[in-house]
Design an enzyme around this catalytic site. Structure first.
Site, mmCIF file in Angstrom:
data_model
loop_
_atom_site.group_PDB
_atom_site.id
_atom_site.type_symbol
_atom_site.label_atom_id
_atom_site.label_comp_id
_atom_site.label_asym_id
_atom_site.label_seq_id
_atom_site.Cartn_x
_atom_site.Cartn_y
_atom_site.Cartn_z
ATOM 1 N N SER A 69 0.820 -1.208 0.000
ATOM 2 C CA SER A 69 0.000 0.000 0.000
ATOM 3 C C SER A 69 0.858 1.263 0.000
ATOM 4 O O SER A 69 2.021 1.244 0.420
ATOM 5 C CB SER A 69 -0.849 -0.042 1.281
ATOM 6 O OG SER A 69 -1.297 1.227 1.647
ATOM 7 N N TYR A 108 -0.718 0.112 10.160
ATOM 8 C CA TYR A 108 -1.008 -0.584 8.903
ATOM 9 C C TYR A 108 0.190 -0.461 7.962
ATOM 10 O O TYR A 108 0.651 -1.461 7.396
ATOM 11 C CB TYR A 108 -2.254 0.039 8.275
ATOM 12 C CG TYR A 108 -2.626 -0.488 6.912
ATOM 13 C CD1 TYR A 108 -3.259 -1.714 6.757
ATOM 14 C CD2 TYR A 108 -2.373 0.266 5.759
ATOM 15 C CE1 TYR A 108 -3.625 -2.184 5.499
ATOM 16 C CE2 TYR A 108 -2.739 -0.191 4.506
ATOM 17 C CZ TYR A 108 -3.354 -1.424 4.375
ATOM 18 O OH TYR A 108 -3.712 -1.869 3.123
ATOM 19 N N LYS A 156 2.626 -3.427 6.651
ATOM 20 C CA LYS A 156 2.780 -3.706 5.218
ATOM 21 C C LYS A 156 4.259 -3.713 4.822
ATOM 22 O O LYS A 156 4.692 -4.544 4.037
ATOM 23 C CB LYS A 156 1.988 -2.692 4.379
ATOM 24 C CG LYS A 156 0.485 -2.954 4.363
ATOM 25 C CD LYS A 156 0.141 -4.262 3.633
ATOM 26 C CE LYS A 156 -1.343 -4.514 3.536
ATOM 27 N NZ LYS A 156 -1.644 -5.854 2.969
#
Lengths: 324, 324
Positions: A126, A150, A154
Site C-alpha cells: 500500500s 497498517y 505492510k
C-alpha cells in the site's frame, strides 16, 4: 494449477477470481501457461455468488496456521495474498492489525517454505508504507517512513516477501497498490474509505461525508485496473524485479476536488450535493501522510498500467456496480 | 533506576554495563538524571567479571516471553536491546535469525506495551539494512533494500521500535551502528568478523584470513565510540528524532587496505604479514552489499560522534585488550 486467494470473499478477491476463471489460464511455476483447475477463496466469511466447479470457498482465519496448512498444499502454485485489516482499523486495534497484516503473512510464507514448492506469491502492499516529508512526486528509491501501524505492518510484509524470495523459499512480488476507487459495497474502516464513498454513495442517492480537504491529492486505481495489475504482477518474471521484490504500482494522481468534479461531469450537480465536507483530524493525519503521486518508473518499465482519468473510473463504476 | 541490557554477557553489553556503573546515573523517564540502582545483564550465558552489587546477571533465552516477563518489570526504565544473531549466522540459520533478531525484539516491545510504563528502548540496528545500488556516500533518506536475512530482520525491528514509539508504547530509538572494529575475543559468524580479525589476530601473533579485497570500503566504529554513542542515543530526547525513530549513526569510512596500513603503522610490517588475502564469495556478497560511507547528517545534528582515524582505533584496542 491450484490458486489460493486470501481475502477471497472480499470485493477485490472475488473480482480477481472471476477474472481468473474467465482467463482460464495462468503462468505456472514452470513459466508456461497452465489451465486453472481450482481456485481456493479463503476468507473469514464464505465467498458468495460463484457457480463454477473450479471455485472452492473456504471459511477460516488466515492467522491460524492449521487453516493455512489445509488450504495451501503441494499443489498450490500461486497465492494472491489480499486479506488485510485496513488502515483505520489496524490503527484502532493494534493487536488485530499485527495478527492479520503481519503474522498471517508470515504464516503463509512459512507454509510455502515448509512445502519447499516455491509458489508465486502476490502480496498487496500500500501507499501507506510511505510517510514523512516527501516530494510531490515520489521516486522509486524513496525511504519508507510509515506513519500508521497498517503501513508499518505492510512494510514488514514486503520485507518478508523479499527475503523469502531472495532465499528461494517463494517467488514473491509485493505490489504497492494505489487506493482503490471506486470500491463497491459499504464503507469500511480504511482511512481511505471516503475515496470510494464520495462517489459511490451519491450515485446511490445516499448522503456522505468527505473528511479531507478538496486539495488532498490521492493516488488512485479503479477495481478493473487493480485486477489487471494483480494478474500482471503475477505473470511477470520474478527475476525481472531484481534486488527488491517490492514495487510501487503506477496509478492516477487526482485531487479530491477533481474526483468530485468528475462525478459532477458524469452524474450531474444534484448528485454532488450529497457530499458534506466535514474534516476529520484522525483520517486527515493518516491520509495526508500518504503520497499523492509517484514516478513509478519501475512499474511502468515492467508493464504495469494506470487508469487514464477519473471520469472514466466513475463511468466504469456505474457500469459495473450501480443498480439501473 | 533499573536498566536491562540484552546481550549483556557480550563484549558490547559488558562494556556498556561497566560504563554505566562508572557514570552511576542515566536519564530516567522523567527526563532527569537518576541513580542507577540495578542493571540486569540478560544473555544465554552468564555475564562474567562483575563485582558490583548493582549487577544482576540473568541467564535465559530472550525469545522466551516468560524470561522477558521476569526481567523487564514495572521498575525497568531503560532497555538496551543489543542481543542478536549475527549476519552470517542468520543467513545460515534462517529460523534462528527470525527468532532472535525479530521475535525476541517483538517480545521485548510487547512486554513494555503490556506494562504500560513506556521505557526508553535503545535497539541496535546495522548497516546491513542497506543494499542494492547505492551512492558512494549514503544519505539519510536512502531506501532500505537489505540483501541478507539479518538486514531484513533488523529493518523489521526498526519498524517495530518506530511504530511502538509512535503509538506511545515505548520511547524507542533504533541506532544503526557501523561495523564495530576492533572487537576483542574470538572470531564470530558475522560476515564482518574479519574487520576485527585482521587487526586482533596479528596483534596477538596469530595468522588470519582477509576474505574481501583491499579496496573494500568499511563503515566502522571503535568499541569505545560505540559505547559512547549507545549512551548518547539513550540520553537524547526521543521527540527530537521526529517522524522516524531509526537513525544511521556517524562512523569512520576506511578501506580494508587503509585498515591494514594503519595496523602496519602502529605495529610494524611483520605483524601485517600474518594476514592472508583469500577472498570468500559468500562473505564478499554480504559485505559488498553494505555501504562504505554515510552522510549521517541527522546523527551529527543529534550529537552522535565518530572515531577520528583508524590508527587511533588500533592504538585504543592495544591499550584496552592486547595482553602486554
Amino acid at each position: 494449477m491450484h490458486i489460493v486467494i486470501t481475502g477471497g470473499a472480499g470485493f477485490l478477491g472475488s473480482r480477481l477470481a472471476r477474472q481468473l476463471l474467465q482467463r482460464g489460464q495462468l503462468t505456472g511455476k514452470d513459466g508456461k501457461l497452465q489451465d486453472i483447475k481450482r481456485i481456493t477463496l479463503l476468507d473469514v466469511v464464505a465467498a458468495q455468488g460463484f457457480d463454477d466447479p473450479r471455485i472452492d470457498a473456504v471459511t477460516g482465519d488466515i492467522a491460524d496456521a492449521a487453516v493455512i496448512e489445509r488450504v495451501i498444499t503441494a499443489e498450490t502454485q500461486s497465492i494472491f495474498h489480499l486479506a488485510a485489516i485496513v488502515s483505520g482499523h489496524a490503527e484502532a486495534d493494534f493487536e488485530l492489525g499485527m495478527k492479520i497484516n503481519f503474522d498471517a503473512t508470515r504464516i503463509i510464507l512459512e507454509r510455502a517454505r515448509a512445502l519447499g514448492t516455491k509458489p508465486r506469491v502476490v502480496f498487496t502492499s500500500s501507499v501507506a508504507v510511505f510517510g514523512g516529508e516527501l516530494p510531490a512526486v515520489v521516486p522509486d528509491n524513496t525511504l519508507l517512513m510509515p506513519q500508521s501501524s497498517y503501513g508499518a505492518q505492510k512494510v514488514m510484509g514486503e520485507l518478508l516477501v523479499n527475503d523469502y524470495s531472495r532465499k528461494g523459499f517463494i517467488d514473491g512480488r509485493a505490489l504497492r497498490m494505489p487506493t482503490i476507487s471506486v470500491r463497491p459495497g459499504a464503507p469500511n474502516k480504511a482511512a481511505s474509505s471516503f475515496a470510494s464513498g464520495i462517489i459511490r454513495e451519491p450515485l446511490n442517492g445516499v448522503a456522505t461525508v468527505c473528511p479531507v480537504s478538496p486539495e488532498t491529492r490521492m493516488w488512485l486505481m479503479s477495481p478493473r485496473q487493480a485486477i489487471a495489475n494483480l494478474i500482471h504482477g503475477h505473470e511477470i518474471n520474478g527475476a525481472d524485479l531484481g534486488l527488491s521484490r517490492f514495487l510501487s504500482i503506477d496509478g492516477l494522481s487526482v485531487s479530491v476536488k477533481q474526483m468530485v468534479d468528475a462525478l459532477e461531469q458524469v452524474a450531474g450537480a444534484e448528485v454532488v450535493k450529497l457530499i458534506e465536507w466535514k474534516e476529520d483530524e484522525a483520517i486527515k493525519r493518516i491520509v495526508n501522510s500518504w503520497p499523492g503521486a509517484f514516478e513509478a518508473k519501475r512499474a511502468k518499465a515492467l508493464g504495469f498500467t494506470a487508469d487514464a482519468d477519473f471520469a472514466s473510473i466513475v463511468k466504469a463504476h456505474i457500469e459495473d456496480e450501480v443498480k439501473k
